[in-house]
Design a protein around this motif. Structure first.
Motif, PDB file in Angstrom:
ATOM      1  N   GLY A 161     -54.492 -24.774  74.861  1.00 24.78           N
ATOM      2  CA  GLY A 161     -53.022 -25.142  74.085  1.00 24.78           C
ATOM      3  C   GLY A 161     -52.115 -24.326  74.483  1.00 24.78           C
ATOM      4  O   GLY A 161     -50.762 -24.726  74.452  1.00 24.78           O
ATOM      5  N   ASN A 187     -58.518 -32.305  74.299  1.00 22.89           N
ATOM      6  CA  ASN A 187     -57.419 -31.281  74.413  1.00 22.89           C
ATOM      7  C   ASN A 187     -56.138 -32.207  74.705  1.00 22.89           C
ATOM      8  O   ASN A 187     -54.995 -31.379  74.657  1.00 22.89           O
ATOM      9  CB  ASN A 187     -57.885 -30.816  76.010  1.00 22.89           C
ATOM     10  CG  ASN A 187     -59.167 -30.058  75.824  1.00 22.89           C
ATOM     11  OD1 ASN A 187     -59.866 -29.858  77.058  1.00 22.89           O
ATOM     12  ND2 ASN A 187     -59.616 -29.498  74.575  1.00 22.89           N
ATOM     13  N   HIS A 190     -53.880 -34.183  73.473  1.00 25.08           N
ATOM     14  CA  HIS A 190     -52.729 -34.229  72.529  1.00 25.08           C
ATOM     15  C   HIS A 190     -51.750 -32.978  72.527  1.00 25.08           C
ATOM     16  O   HIS A 190     -50.859 -32.936  72.010  1.00 25.08           O
ATOM     17  CB  HIS A 190     -53.420 -34.575  71.077  1.00 25.08           C
ATOM     18  CG  HIS A 190     -53.480 -33.485  70.224  1.00 25.08           C
ATOM     19  ND1 HIS A 190     -54.728 -32.557  70.533  1.00 25.08           N
ATOM     20  CD2 HIS A 190     -52.757 -32.932  69.093  1.00 25.08           C
ATOM     21  CE1 HIS A 190     -54.831 -31.532  69.472  1.00 25.08           C
ATOM     22  NE2 HIS A 190     -53.569 -31.829  68.679  1.00 25.08           N
ATOM     23  N   ARG A 191     -52.228 -31.987  73.281  1.00 29.55           N
ATOM     24  CA  ARG A 191     -51.719 -30.688  72.892  1.00 29.55           C
ATOM     25  C   ARG A 191     -51.629 -29.981  74.364  1.00 29.55           C
ATOM     26  O   ARG A 191     -50.631 -29.238  74.598  1.00 29.55           O
ATOM     27  CB  ARG A 191     -52.027 -29.823  71.987  1.00 29.55           C
ATOM     28  CG  ARG A 191     -53.485 -29.099  72.268  1.00 29.55           C
ATOM     29  CD  ARG A 191     -54.227 -28.433  71.209  1.00 29.55           C
ATOM     30  NE  ARG A 191     -55.529 -27.976  71.228  1.00 29.55           N
ATOM     31  CZ  ARG A 191     -56.731 -28.688  71.137  1.00 29.55           C
ATOM     32  NH1 ARG A 191     -56.537 -29.911  71.108  1.00 29.55           N
ATOM     33  NH2 ARG A 191     -57.814 -28.059  71.786  1.00 29.55           N
ATOM     34  N   GLN A 192     -52.302 -30.119  75.186  1.00 27.12           N
ATOM     35  CA  GLN A 192     -52.734 -29.640  76.593  1.00 27.12           C
ATOM     36  C   GLN A 192     -51.932 -30.373  77.585  1.00 27.12           C
ATOM     37  O   GLN A 192     -52.744 -31.210  78.332  1.00 27.12           O
ATOM     38  CB  GLN A 192     -54.024 -28.996  76.758  1.00 27.12           C
ATOM     39  CG  GLN A 192     -54.542 -28.167  75.724  1.00 27.12           C
ATOM     40  CD  GLN A 192     -56.179 -27.804  75.941  1.00 27.12           C
ATOM     41  OE1 GLN A 192     -56.513 -27.841  76.956  1.00 27.12           O
ATOM     42  NE2 GLN A 192     -56.727 -27.342  74.614  1.00 27.12           N
ATOM     43  N   CYS A 222     -59.327 -24.178  66.776  1.00 25.27           N
ATOM     44  CA  CYS A 222     -58.898 -25.402  66.516  1.00 25.27           C
ATOM     45  C   CYS A 222     -59.773 -26.346  66.441  1.00 25.27           C
ATOM     46  O   CYS A 222     -59.581 -27.596  65.621  1.00 25.27           O
ATOM     47  CB  CYS A 222     -58.043 -25.739  67.853  1.00 25.27           C
ATOM     48  SG  CYS A 222     -56.392 -24.574  68.250  1.00 25.27           S
ATOM     49  N   GLY A 256     -50.302 -31.071  67.313  1.00 19.95           N
ATOM     50  CA  GLY A 256     -50.371 -30.899  68.715  1.00 19.95           C
ATOM     51  C   GLY A 256     -49.091 -30.117  69.498  1.00 19.95           C
ATOM     52  O   GLY A 256     -49.148 -29.435  70.415  1.00 19.95           O
ATOM     53  N   VAL A 257     -47.617 -29.940  68.566  1.00 22.50           N
ATOM     54  CA  VAL A 257     -46.699 -29.571  69.001  1.00 22.50           C
ATOM     55  C   VAL A 257     -46.839 -28.136  68.947  1.00 22.50           C
ATOM     56  O   VAL A 257     -46.056 -27.274  69.673  1.00 22.50           O
ATOM     57  CB  VAL A 257     -45.523 -30.084  68.467  1.00 22.50           C
ATOM     58  CG1 VAL A 257     -45.456 -31.468  68.854  1.00 22.50           C
ATOM     59  CG2 VAL A 257     -45.380 -29.948  67.135  1.00 22.50           C
ATOM     60  N   PRO A 296     -48.971 -25.414  69.671  1.00 24.34           N
ATOM     61  CA  PRO A 296     -49.098 -24.374  70.597  1.00 24.34           C
ATOM     62  C   PRO A 296     -48.157 -24.335  71.694  1.00 24.34           C
ATOM     63  O   PRO A 296     -48.030 -23.374  72.214  1.00 24.34           O
ATOM     64  CB  PRO A 296     -50.691 -24.951  71.211  1.00 24.34           C
ATOM     65  CG  PRO A 296     -50.784 -26.407  70.697  1.00 24.34           C
ATOM     66  CD  PRO A 296     -50.069 -26.403  69.198  1.00 24.34           C
ATOM     67  N   ASN A 297     -47.520 -25.473  72.038  1.00 28.04           N
ATOM     68  CA  ASN A 297     -46.549 -25.691  72.832  1.00 28.04           C
ATOM     69  C   ASN A 297     -45.263 -24.901  72.312  1.00 28.04           C
ATOM     70  O   ASN A 297     -44.451 -24.271  73.191  1.00 28.04           O
ATOM     71  CB  ASN A 297     -46.031 -27.096  73.321  1.00 28.04           C
ATOM     72  CG  ASN A 297     -47.305 -27.938  73.905  1.00 28.04           C
ATOM     73  OD1 ASN A 297     -47.179 -27.796  75.202  1.00 28.04           O
ATOM     74  ND2 ASN A 297     -48.007 -28.650  73.263  1.00 28.04           N
ATOM     75  N   THR A 298     -44.937 -24.824  71.161  1.00 26.25           N
ATOM     76  CA  THR A 298     -43.861 -23.815  70.848  1.00 26.25           C
ATOM     77  C   THR A 298     -44.269 -22.669  70.879  1.00 26.25           C
ATOM     78  O   THR A 298     -43.296 -21.665  71.358  1.00 26.25           O
ATOM     79  CB  THR A 298     -43.652 -24.335  69.147  1.00 26.25           C
ATOM     80  OG1 THR A 298     -43.142 -25.691  68.923  1.00 26.25           O
ATOM     81  CG2 THR A 298     -42.540 -23.454  68.612  1.00 26.25           C
TER      82      THR A 298
END
Length: 355
Positions: free
Chosen positions: A36, A65, A67-69, A183, A190-191, A193-195
């Motif tokens: 993530g 994985n 939904h976020r990776q 996790c 989902g957003v 880890p991207n932030t």
């Protein structure tokens, strides 16, 4: 520089310019974890033109994985994360060099993997691995860009940057830390880890470019649910730093240690002023090796004798074959001694010189 047009919007920034872009191209960054956090870190570093990226992950892509990776798709399920991530970011930017390590980061491979990298990005979710990353990075003076996520909250910091605080300074090692949920146990939006991964990538770029204020000695806490951030300052703990350095130096490296002296290196050190040379053999063992700075302290007596030694004193150890002196060196290093060496193959390797 291979493609100025690709990075033109970045190059026009006064803080970057062509020289800064060249710094990015020359940089070597190791990303541990391609999940993530690792996915957005890798995407952003590759897009920014970081020229040499290492990816460490022994896991495979799973449908949970996705939904976020965002580096992976359904067709990648069952494939190596490290190899898949390498393929995707090379498609994103074919001008960079990417090395995939399809293995988990452990004490056995840590030293070999980090060799040559300037920055380590911690994108793991295992507490024990974070301590390992910290210890190898502080021992090698490599900055560690840290992040963690839990449900709707994320944290970011930079450790071991320009002699700053370490992970152990902020999070002293305690029993039960392995029980901290990840996790899979507690879930994550989902957003998030991207932030947080983008925050990590930003710190990496700032370190490479030597711009802005790096999050050293500061912990950024981000609450996505309430859109709140706060920054907490924390201090350097010399004992925590020392523990990390000792642990990092004791990691196996799969090759001859610089602390293992050759006969020539041993004799050279024995002739230097201010060095204590300790024979850890029993008192009746031969051949005898004499010198003004040579003392005989059998291994069984070293624990008591170490109290008389200065931890910053350079110390050279030897025995018959190198086994006991190696044990003595490891013991002293664990006790906080920083300049310890030993005769790798023992006094037997000096037979020609002693004749």
């Amino acid at each position: 520089m291979t493609n100025s047009k690709r990075y033109s919007r970045q190059i026009i920034l006064p803080e970057v310019g062509k020289m800064g872009q060249q710094k990015l191209l020359n940089a070597r960054v190791l990303v541990i974890g391609a999940g993530g956090l690792g996915c957005p870190v890798l995407q952003n570093l590759a897009s920014a033109g970081v020229g040499n990226i290492g990816i460490v992950d022994g896991d495979v892509v799973d449908e949970t994985n996705l939904h976020r990776q965002l580096l992976y798709s359904l067709k990648d399920c069952g494939n190596s994360k490290a190899e898949t991530a390498k393929k995707v970011i090379l498609e994103l930017n074919p001008e960079i060099n990417v090395t995939a390590f399809s293995e988990f980061f452990t004490a056995k491979n840590a030293t070999q993997i980090v060799d040559g990298y300037q920055i380590i990005v911690d994108c793991t979710d295992a507490i024990a691995v974070r301590y390992l990353i910290n210890d190898i990075s502080v021992a090698k003076s490599i900055p560690m860009v840290y992040a963690s996520i839990h449900k709707f909250e994320g944290q970011v910091s930079v450790f071991n940057y320009e002699n700053g605080p370490s992970y152990r300074c902020l999070f002293p090692e305690q029993e039960g830390l392995k029980a901290v949920p990840n996790c899979a146990d507690s879930g994550v939006l989902g957003v998030l880890p991207n932030t947080i991964g983008t925050f990590q990538a930003t710190e990496v770029l700032k370190i490479i470019l030597e711009i802005g204020t790096v999050l050293s000695g500061k912990l950024l806490i981000y609450d996505a649910l309430n859109f709140q951030t706060q920054i907490i300052s924390f201090a350097k703990n010399p004992k925590a730093i020392e523990k990390g350095i000792i642990n990092g130096r004791l990691l196996p490296n799969g090759k001859k240690s610089v602390e293992d002296l050759t006969p020539e290196g041993f004799l050279e050190k024995c002739n230097q002023l201010g060095i204590v040379v300790i024979d850890v053999r029993e008192l009746d063992e031969t051949p005898e090796f004499k010198g003004e700075n040579v003392i005989r302290i059998p291994l069984s007596m070293l624990e008591d004798y170490r109290k008389k030694l200065n931890k910053n004193q350079e110390i050279v150890l030897f025995c018959q074959t190198g086994q006991r002196s190696l044990a003595a060196m490891n013991y002293l290093q664990k006790s906080g001694f920083v300049g310890v060496f030993h005769l790798g193959k023992g006094i037997e390797s000096l037979k020609n010189q002693l004749q």
